[in-house]
Design a protein around this motif. Sequence first.
Motif, short mmCIF file in Angstrom:
data_model
loop_
_atom_site.label_atom_id
_atom_site.label_comp_id
_atom_site.label_asym_id
_atom_site.label_seq_id
_atom_site.Cartn_x
_atom_site.Cartn_y
_atom_site.Cartn_z
N GLY A 95 33.72 5.57 -49.47
CA GLY A 95 32.26 5.54 -49.54
C GLY A 95 31.70 4.22 -49.03
N ARG A 96 32.37 3.13 -49.36
CA ARG A 96 31.93 1.81 -48.90
C ARG A 96 31.97 1.72 -47.37
N ILE A 97 33.04 2.26 -46.79
CA ILE A 97 33.15 2.23 -45.32
C ILE A 97 32.00 3.00 -44.69
N PHE A 98 31.71 4.19 -45.23
CA PHE A 98 30.61 4.99 -44.67
C PHE A 98 29.26 4.30 -44.85
N VAL A 99 29.07 3.57 -45.95
CA VAL A 99 27.82 2.81 -46.14
C VAL A 99 27.69 1.75 -45.06
N GLU A 100 28.81 1.03 -44.82
CA GLU A 100 28.79 -0.01 -43.78
C GLU A 100 28.50 0.60 -42.41
N GLN A 101 28.93 1.86 -42.21
CA GLN A 101 28.70 2.54 -40.93
C GLN A 101 27.37 3.30 -40.92
N ARG A 102 26.60 3.22 -42.06
CA ARG A 102 25.30 3.87 -42.18
C ARG A 102 25.40 5.39 -42.08
N GLN A 103 26.52 5.92 -42.51
CA GLN A 103 26.70 7.37 -42.60
C GLN A 103 26.45 7.77 -44.06
N TRP A 104 25.17 7.88 -44.42
CA TRP A 104 24.75 7.95 -45.82
C TRP A 104 25.27 9.20 -46.54
N ALA A 107 18.18 8.30 -55.57
CA ALA A 107 18.79 6.97 -55.60
C ALA A 107 18.33 6.18 -56.80
N LEU A 108 17.04 6.29 -57.12
CA LEU A 108 16.50 5.57 -58.27
C LEU A 108 17.18 6.01 -59.57
N ALA A 109 17.46 7.32 -59.68
CA ALA A 109 18.14 7.82 -60.88
C ALA A 109 19.53 7.20 -61.01
N HIS A 110 20.24 7.08 -59.87
CA HIS A 110 21.57 6.46 -59.92
C HIS A 110 21.46 4.98 -60.26
N LEU A 111 20.43 4.30 -59.73
CA LEU A 111 20.25 2.88 -60.05
C LEU A 111 19.98 2.69 -61.53
N GLU A 112 19.19 3.60 -62.11
CA GLU A 112 18.90 3.50 -63.54
C GLU A 112 20.17 3.70 -64.37
N ARG A 113 21.00 4.69 -63.96
CA ARG A 113 22.25 4.89 -64.70
C ARG A 113 23.19 3.70 -64.53
N TYR A 114 23.21 3.14 -63.32
CA TYR A 114 24.01 1.93 -63.11
C TYR A 114 23.55 0.81 -64.03
N SER A 115 22.22 0.64 -64.12
CA SER A 115 21.67 -0.42 -64.97
C SER A 115 22.03 -0.17 -66.42
N LEU A 161 26.28 5.06 -55.09
CA LEU A 161 25.39 6.19 -54.79
C LEU A 161 23.97 5.72 -54.53
N TRP A 162 23.55 4.69 -55.26
CA TRP A 162 22.22 4.14 -54.98
C TRP A 162 22.16 3.56 -53.56
N LEU A 163 23.20 2.83 -53.16
CA LEU A 163 23.23 2.26 -51.82
C LEU A 163 23.24 3.36 -50.75
N ALA A 164 23.98 4.44 -51.04
CA ALA A 164 24.12 5.50 -50.05
C ALA A 164 22.87 6.35 -49.93
N MET A 165 22.09 6.50 -51.00
CA MET A 165 20.99 7.46 -51.01
C MET A 165 19.61 6.83 -50.94
N ARG A 166 19.51 5.51 -51.02
CA ARG A 166 18.18 4.91 -51.09
C ARG A 166 17.38 5.09 -49.81
N ASN A 167 18.08 5.31 -48.68
CA ASN A 167 17.36 5.49 -47.42
C ASN A 167 17.09 6.96 -47.09
N VAL A 168 17.78 7.88 -47.78
CA VAL A 168 17.60 9.30 -47.46
C VAL A 168 17.01 10.09 -48.62
N ALA A 169 17.23 9.64 -49.85
CA ALA A 169 16.69 10.34 -51.03
C ALA A 169 16.32 9.30 -52.07
#
Length: 931
Positions: free
Chosen positions: A285-294, A336-344, A324-332
């Motif tokens: 997942g990290r590799i795909f984030v770096e490649q912007r393949q959300w 993404a906010l829900a994942h950020l809240e759970r992360y927090s 998941l927040w990093l992967a989805m913040r640009n597309v959903a």
Amino acid sequence: MTRRTLVRYCQSLALAFAISATLTTALADNVEVYYTNYLQSSQANKISAANRFFTELEEYADTLYAFSPSADKWEVETQVNYWMADYYYNKALYDLSIEAGEKAMIASSHIKDKQQQSDVFSVLGIAHYRKGYFEVALQYFRKGYDIDKQLDNDENMSSDLNNLSSVYLALRQPDAAAVYIERAIELERKLDQPERMAIRLGMASEIYLAKKDYDKALALATEAYKLDSSQGRPLKAAIRQSQMAAVYIEMGKLDEAQNAITRAIAQIEHDGAKSSLAICYRLQGRIFVEQRQWNQAAQFYNRALALGKEMGNTFEERENERGLWLAMRNVAPQAALAHLERYSAIADSMFKAESARQLSMFRAKYRTDELVRQNKQFETRNRTIILIAAILLLFLLVAIAAAVYAMRQKAKATRLAKEVDTLRTHFVTNITNEFRNPLSVILGIGNQLKASDNADEQNKGDTIVRQGNTLLGLVNQLLDAAHISASVEEPDWRRGDIAAYVHMIVDNYHDKAIDKGLSISFASSESSIMTDFVPSYVSKMMHHLLTNAFNFTPRTGNVNVTVSTPDATHVAIAVSDNGIGIAPSEIQHIFEPNFRGSNVKDVPGFGLGLSLVKNMVNTMNGDIDVNSAPGNGTTLTITLPIEQTAVATQPLVTAPQPPAGQPSAKLPAAAQKPEVDALPIVLIVESHVDMAYYIGNLLHQHYKVFYARNGVEGFDKVQDLVPSLVIAAQQMPEMNGFELCSKIRATESVSHVPLLMITSTNTNELRIKGIEAGADAYLAKPFSDSELLTLVDNLLKQRQALREKFSSSTEQLEANEQKTASKADQEFLNKLVNLIHAQMSKGEIDTDTIATAMGMSRKQLRTKVQTITGEPTANYVLRVRMGKAKRLVRTTSASIGEVAAKCGFQDVAHFSRAFKQFFGVTPSQYRKNVD
């Protein structure tokens, strides 16, 4: 390699590479059944139950345990629970592993097998590590290491050091971790066991990756990969490839990272090692984030998250929620906010758990330094005496400097601001520090300019204060936005009269409405509407709705609040105004965050208030509707269920509703006539009938409550009752709260009574005025029941502490220990003591005479002395007399009869009995002991 050493090696392997053994369902069921049978067996059948258990376990652990009927029960108990803990660990059932391991630890304390005790500590350490309880794991690993060092077991010491380095890596202390892993590698090179060496090299790679020494990390991972490949261990080789992939990602070599992780995932999926697979999915997942393949990144983070939840690994859950927040913040963004809240939330939970063990962390740090020093001594064991001394001295200097530097860096890192996309609580703290402090200075200077005699400075000061308050309002809205999720996470459900609660809130806004040239009214279809609701939510919702109504309604306008029951199962709260209204095309958007209407550009704000209201209404399972038209005003109606069947509620007001009429017209029967030893007396002075009874109902279970309708009536009752506490409203007819407070403080017989003032306007000017009048505490409407009860309890506890101070000992009394009391109480006690001493020389002491001299009735004197000292007047007088008697016996040669006469006793025998009762000896014995 012994059997025990093999198990410790496998545990170390599992910790380092997150390998979980794959067990057949039939085997798992049978092992657990036989273990349960063992636990439930009587002591006479324990041996046979244990042997059946190990017979079944042999397929899993290849164990050959068979206990004779004379076997030691603690040895049997230790072995069964230890192997079950190891079994549960390899199934990733970490809670059950800890439970069995703790049983084994208790049993092992009764046997002499130190190696077995070390094995138990090891399995407990790895299970706690998997649960994310790093500090607890650290303690167990250290205990195991201490035992293995005593036994001089290099193989187990290497495993212990590997485990310790893993924990320090998880605690983000890679420097400490490097010390342990380098020592483990040194031991493995001496033992010459390639498979174990590969494990140590892999761990070292992860540590040096954390230290950002990427070249060394890659070299170590590559060496470990070659060792595992050459030994024919494809699963371990795949794990090495995942470690290489992690290094490549940090080096920015994404193609090499993709090649390595693809091969690793294929092999690990084939072998079914869940923990390692979760790590690989996260890296992919990290590799795909770096490649912007959300989308691809989200897919792999979801896989890793599912595995983390299945294993109960909070660390994996936290990291994948953030991914998941990093992967989805640009597309959903919403998802993404829900994942950020759970992360927090997960990060908050882990942070609180670690904060609760800060003392343990510091102790661990100091013990780490000691262990590092001992390791260094071990490394130099075979060198000459001179070389040992020189290296040890150098090491100590470096260790001290490193420790000081590390602690300073840690303290500095704690003070620095975290990343913007981390915890929500840090964001709130930063905003508060960065905005509220300078705003306080700005508003303070503005108020000073307003107080100037210069008209120009007054105008400038007024502008500064007005604009500062506007900016403060904007900051508050930002804080509200940051707290949106926090506001709806843990609702505090209460059952109470929502009509009375809303009425209290509306009362608090009358002054603000008058300032804006508006009229505000409240009406309820019923006198009482008992409802399940969250008081803090209702308070916040009304604040936003009334603020909007005030902001968008021109002067001379009207704002109306109504509470009604549209049907038998719902309650409706409506806020209406005759302001500017909302355009039809914009009504559907008003509950969206940051939306602002086209006709409100001149009113500051971020458009967050109604979004927050909507969130809280949804949390209470309600609906909110809007009815508006441009130029015809707006009505916002919140509809809530009267009963919340899916939640547990606490009562908002625990007492029954009061009868109609004025509070003081007919007091409750229990509060008609106070007794000396009854509950503490609380006098409520409040002109608002509902508010008086609302406060009284909160207090009546623990205090004897009396009422007064205004300050004049309240002062009369204060003198008559001499209560333990007065709760007074600031605004009242005939005599307001400030005047009542000043009058109480000026009256010696009741000046000691603490006073809590309740106000509708919480400003600094009113607070200062209340403090000058003598108020002990201030409470602004609307307030929660817990806030009021806590203040009342604290005020009475402070008074109780003073009582204990005064009654603690006669010596303290004679030494004038009243210095912790208020000035008025000091003056009162000094005057009372002087009168008692004056009465002593005249013979028997007359309490009525003392009360008259103090300007009080006998009852008022008794109540005031009881309140200040905790003792009745007669006891206090006797204590003063005994204090003088003790001093005279100790410091003079006067006869006992003369001492008795000087202390107001006509009967020497009575004096001797009283003296012995106070001090445990007769006056003559006391004088003899002193001499």
